[in-house]
Design a protein around this motif. Sequence first.
Motif, mmCIF file in Angstrom:
data_model
loop_
_atom_site.group_PDB
_atom_site.id
_atom_site.type_symbol
_atom_site.label_atom_id
_atom_site.label_comp_id
_atom_site.label_asym_id
_atom_site.label_seq_id
_atom_site.Cartn_x
_atom_site.Cartn_y
_atom_site.Cartn_z
ATOM 1 N N ASN A 156 49.648 47.773 38.981
ATOM 2 C CA ASN A 156 48.821 47.926 40.172
ATOM 3 C C ASN A 156 47.800 49.048 40.037
ATOM 4 N N GLY A 157 48.200 50.169 39.429
ATOM 5 C CA GLY A 157 47.281 51.293 39.304
ATOM 6 C C GLY A 157 46.027 50.940 38.529
ATOM 7 N N LEU A 158 46.194 50.177 37.452
ATOM 8 C CA LEU A 158 45.014 49.782 36.664
ATOM 9 C C LEU A 158 44.148 48.776 37.417
ATOM 10 N N VAL A 159 44.768 47.941 38.245
ATOM 11 C CA VAL A 159 43.984 47.014 39.060
ATOM 12 C C VAL A 159 43.131 47.797 40.057
ATOM 13 N N VAL A 160 43.754 48.793 40.683
ATOM 14 C CA VAL A 160 43.008 49.617 41.640
ATOM 15 C C VAL A 160 41.831 50.303 40.944
ATOM 16 N N LYS A 166 30.844 45.669 34.899
ATOM 17 C CA LYS A 166 31.194 46.635 33.859
ATOM 18 C C LYS A 166 32.354 46.121 33.011
ATOM 19 N N PRO A 167 32.165 46.054 31.685
ATOM 20 C CA PRO A 167 33.233 45.541 30.813
ATOM 21 C C PRO A 167 34.530 46.330 30.932
ATOM 22 N N LEU A 168 34.443 47.646 31.153
ATOM 23 C CA LEU A 168 35.650 48.466 31.234
ATOM 24 C C LEU A 168 36.535 48.026 32.392
ATOM 25 N N GLY A 169 35.938 47.667 33.514
ATOM 26 C CA GLY A 169 36.722 47.218 34.659
ATOM 27 C C GLY A 169 37.507 45.963 34.341
ATOM 28 N N VAL A 170 36.859 45.006 33.668
ATOM 29 C CA VAL A 170 37.539 43.767 33.281
ATOM 30 C C VAL A 170 38.668 44.059 32.304
ATOM 31 N N SER A 202 34.876 48.811 40.007
ATOM 32 C CA SER A 202 33.659 48.242 39.436
ATOM 33 C C SER A 202 33.703 46.726 39.311
ATOM 34 N N VAL A 203 34.821 46.111 39.696
ATOM 35 C CA VAL A 203 34.973 44.655 39.587
ATOM 36 C C VAL A 203 35.174 44.065 40.977
ATOM 37 N N PRO A 204 34.469 42.995 41.336
ATOM 38 C CA PRO A 204 34.672 42.363 42.644
ATOM 39 C C PRO A 204 36.124 41.948 42.845
ATOM 40 N N SER A 205 36.590 41.992 44.100
ATOM 41 C CA SER A 205 37.998 41.692 44.378
ATOM 42 C C SER A 205 38.374 40.266 43.988
ATOM 43 N N GLY A 206 37.469 39.323 44.199
ATOM 44 C CA GLY A 206 37.774 37.936 43.845
ATOM 45 C C GLY A 206 37.962 37.751 42.355
ATOM 46 N N LEU A 207 37.082 38.365 41.572
ATOM 47 C CA LEU A 207 37.205 38.281 40.119
ATOM 48 C C LEU A 207 38.489 38.966 39.653
ATOM 49 N N ALA A 208 38.833 40.091 40.269
ATOM 50 C CA ALA A 208 40.075 40.781 39.908
ATOM 51 C C ALA A 208 41.282 39.886 40.156
#
Length: 361
Positions: free
Chosen positions: A131-135, A196-200, A140-146
């Motif tokens: 969960n922490g990494l998702v947060v 941002k690639p890092l977020g993905v 930088s990543v839209p919630s739907g894509l996450a």
Amino acid sequence: MTSPASSQPATTPGTPAAPVAPVNPLISATPAEPTAPDTPSPDSGTATRLGGAVWLALGVVYVVWGSTYLAIRIAVETMPSFLSAAARFLTAGLLLVGYLLVRQGPAGLRVSGRQLASAALVGVLLLTGGNGLVVLGETSVPSGLAALLVAAVPLWMVVLTAFGGERPKPAEIAGVLFGLVGLGVLSAPAIGGSVKPLGVILIICATLTWAAGSFVSKRIPMPGNVLAASAYQMLAGGFCNLLIGLARGEQHGFDLSAVSGRSWLALAYLVLFGSLLGFTAYAWLLRSAPLTLVATYAYVNPVVAVLLGWLILAEPMTGPTLAGGAIVVAGVCLVVSVSRRPGRSGRPARPRPSKATSARR
């Protein structure tokens, strides 16, 4: 990843204490299927007819866990990522401890040292690494894509169980391949520079950590009390989130007065609805409904998350997002559809986590 994980007897092959994969996963730890020697399985022929309460609880899991991605995205608008996750899980864990003390007394929290260590390990893997990494990724990543990226957790579970010596079914292998293709398509915005690639990368790492936590939790002794296991997992995960947040320096320059009202509301929603209500509904469903029905949250949550992100935050529904999400969901559906089918021997197949594994979730 939104609700706490529970446990099962470690002596039963394939069913020791652990979350059943989690979905919503990464938003909250997900409870394991509780077992009772004298209680017939809801998947058995003796199970009672599904009533309105089952569909109501399932609706809660569909909507609440799917909405946690949106709530996280709103919370991190004005709150530090790991510190907000720490506040969420520490608060929810303490509330659960208080509830247990009132309802069951100190006995409700009594566990062995080994069980406590196991619950802490699972809590760190699920709620800090998962969960922490998702947060952090959702900054930088839209919630739907996450949510669509997180939907791949059941696919990683197939891979991990294969490494553990269990041969996956052909349909499961096909589901994993579908999912990998879908993840590649979903990553296109990062490759193209629009995200941002890092977020993905962080969210994909979170799915791996969540799956690893779910996998490990099925092989170590966990507390027999579902609520106690969840409380200890949330407290351990929340404490580690706090340490990481402090180590990253998130407290420097952080001003509580600068936190927006909607971020506070989002955090309160994550505590009360994502971690407590969602968990309660899911834990009850695992006792009252077929696992195959409950597992459908793994591919409904992302749909809810994408729609809410589009409606409330005006997140774009791009071609790669829709196509990649559809491919990932198809792969998850394929895995879930065979996770409880009898094997050739005619014996029921061992329950397999389905993503989720909230238990944010």
